[in-house]
Motif scaffolding. Structure first.
Motif, PDB file in Angstrom:
ATOM      1  N   GLU A 240      49.855  17.032   4.678  1.00 61.89           N
ATOM      2  CA  GLU A 240      50.796  17.756   4.236  1.00 61.89           C
ATOM      3  C   GLU A 240      51.863  16.825   3.433  1.00 61.89           C
ATOM      4  OE1 GLU A 240      54.029  20.828   5.908  1.00 61.89           O
ATOM      5  OE2 GLU A 240      52.210  21.834   5.522  1.00 61.89           O
TER       6      GLU A 240
ATOM      7  N   SER B  42      47.920  27.777  -0.030  1.00 61.70           N
ATOM      8  CA  SER B  42      47.026  28.109   0.671  1.00 61.70           C
ATOM      9  C   SER B  42      45.781  27.443   0.914  1.00 61.70           C
ATOM     10  CB  SER B  42      46.352  29.815   0.319  1.00 61.70           C
ATOM     11  OG  SER B  42      45.720  29.615  -1.035  1.00 61.70           O
TER      12      SER B  42
ATOM     13  N   LYS C 283      53.032  26.876   3.832  1.00 62.54           N
ATOM     14  CA  LYS C 283      51.956  27.418   3.817  1.00 62.54           C
ATOM     15  C   LYS C 283      51.765  29.083   3.681  1.00 62.54           C
ATOM     16  CE  LYS C 283      47.319  27.100   6.132  1.00 62.54           C
ATOM     17  NZ  LYS C 283      47.064  28.495   5.990  1.00 62.54           N
TER      18      LYS C 283
END
Length: 433
Positions: A409, A399, A429
């Motif tokens: 990412e 999160s 996510k």
């Protein structure tokens, strides 16, 4: 007298006869779920016998549905319903074959082939097993015919013990020991027949209506057949009970001899073995710190007669090499078992370590590189690629205060691969509520 008759009257609290018969007929059939329950109960009982666990064996007996067709056979004989008798016999045969098949397969696959005491106890039936089956069956049938069933049924299932003999018969087949197989099957037959006979007695006593009118001559034939079966089962059972009593008597005499002639005179017995089934019988002994001369051995052998221990040879093992070997073998066996347990625990611990990540430490490190990450959790999950193979991947759920860019990412993913030494990582996510 009337008061006593009322006190002992089985008609008091009796369920409607038609309803009882319907329940009995409903419990005869072995189809669908009942077969699965039986197979599972057989596996549980086999495991209990294999690991010598009385509690597990009792659990298996409680879930077993084997009583249904046996009680059905007893009822059908009592009311002369021969179609019901055929159905009960057919279903009992199916249940027996399924049980033998499942238990045999289990013991063939099981790595533990040792004959445990729980298995041995089911290979030599005697008259006491007949008494247990008959009176246990009486209790069960009386409970079935009551409005208030009470709690005797589970106790009957445990006492009459239909499952363990069948599993022991399967064990005998699996290891090719026909003595175990036939002994266990004989015990199973005793239980089935005498539960059936006790059911027949109660049905007759409670005067259940006969389905068809039976010729008195044919009625006599049925009674003669039942009587013949009873005799055929009782005679060998009495003989086995006699053999068991003789063996116990002999071992009690041996224990008395060992206590009076050796223990009380300061002989520390290191090893003892009683070979009752040999001819002649033998008592093997080894002492801790005592050397016995020939004269003492002769005196001890002569003392056997004083305790009425006949046809027995006294064997004193005095070779220290043999004694040490015996001790070492015992210790090695125990050590091997301990090592095996330690290895299993170590393997489990390693598997747990492989599948566990220190998420708290990882989050503290990741926050330094990616301040927008609030939390992250990693775990291994197994996925089915197709029907034949699976793959284990590390799943990371994170999160963040703001959405990570694709490049960030990817950087996080590459960092995790290096940090936890895993190449197969899936990033997800956490959905905001």
């Amino acid at each position: 007298m009337n008061r006593l008759q009322k006190f002992l009257d089985l008609h008091t609290g009796e369920e409607n006869k038609q309803k009882v018969l319907e329940n009995v007929k409903a419990n005869i059939s072995f189809r669908g779920a009942t077969v699965w329950i039986l197979a599972c109960a057989i596996v549980v009982a086999s495991v209990g016998l294999n690991v010598n666990s009385t509690a597990v064996i009792i659990g298996a007996m409680l879930i077993s549905p084997l009583m249904g067709p046996i009680v059905g056979a007893g009822f059908s004989l009592g009311i002369y319903d021969f179609e019901l008798l055929k159905k009960a016999a057919k279903n009992l045969l199916i249940a027996t074959l399924v049980s033998l098949f499942v238990s045999t397969i289990y013991f063939m696959l099981s790595p533990f082939k040792e004959t445990q005491s729980e298995l041995l106890a089911r290979t030599s039936p005697n008259i006491y097993d007949i008494l247990i089956a008959f009176f246990g069956g009486l209790v069960g049938v009386i409970a079935i015919t009551r409005v208030e069933k009470g709690n005797p049924i589970p106790g009957v299932a445990i006492a009459t013990a239909l499952m363990p003999p069948l599993c022991t018969a399967g064990y005998g087949l699996a290891i090719g020991n026909w003595k175990y197989f036939l002994g266990a099957l004989f015990l199973y037959t005793i239980n089935c027949v005498f539960i059936c006979i006790s059911t027949f007695v109660i049905v007759k006593y409670l005067q259940y209506p006969e389905v068809t009118h039976v010729d008195p001559k044919y009625r006599k034939q049925i009674k003669y057949t039942i009587s013949t079966i009873i005799v055929l089962l009782i005679v060998p059972s009495v003989y086995f009970a006699y053999l068991l009593a003789q063996e116990k008597k002999y071992k009690q005499k041996v224990e008395l001899f060992l206590n009076d002639e050796l223990n009380e005179k300061g002989f520390a017995i290191l090893y003892q073995k009683i070979n009752y089934n040999k001819n002649p019988k033998s008592i093997e002994l080894a002492f801790l710190n005592k050397k016995i001369n020939k004269q003492e051995i002769q005196n001890l052998s002569s003392a056997l007669k004083k305790y009425k221990i006949e046809n027995t040879q006294l064997v004193i093992k005095q070779d220290t090499t043999d004694i040490k070997k015996f001790i070492l073998e015992n210790n090695a066996s125990e050590k091997a078992k301990e090592n095996e347990k330690d290895l299993m625990i170590l393997n489990l611990e390693n598997k747990l370590k492989q599948n566990t990540y220190n998420n708290k430490a990882l989050r503290e490190e990741i926050v330094i590189l990616f301040p927008q990450i609030k939390n992250i959790s990693l775990a291994n999950h197994t996925f089915n690629e197709n029907t034949d193979s699976t793959i284990t991947k590390t799943v990371a759920i994170y999160s963040s205060t703001k959405i990570l860019s694709t490049s960030d990412e990817e950087k996080l993913k590459m960092w995790l691969k290096k940090r936890i030494s895993k190449n197969n990582i899936e990033m997800f996510k956490e959905q905001e509520e």
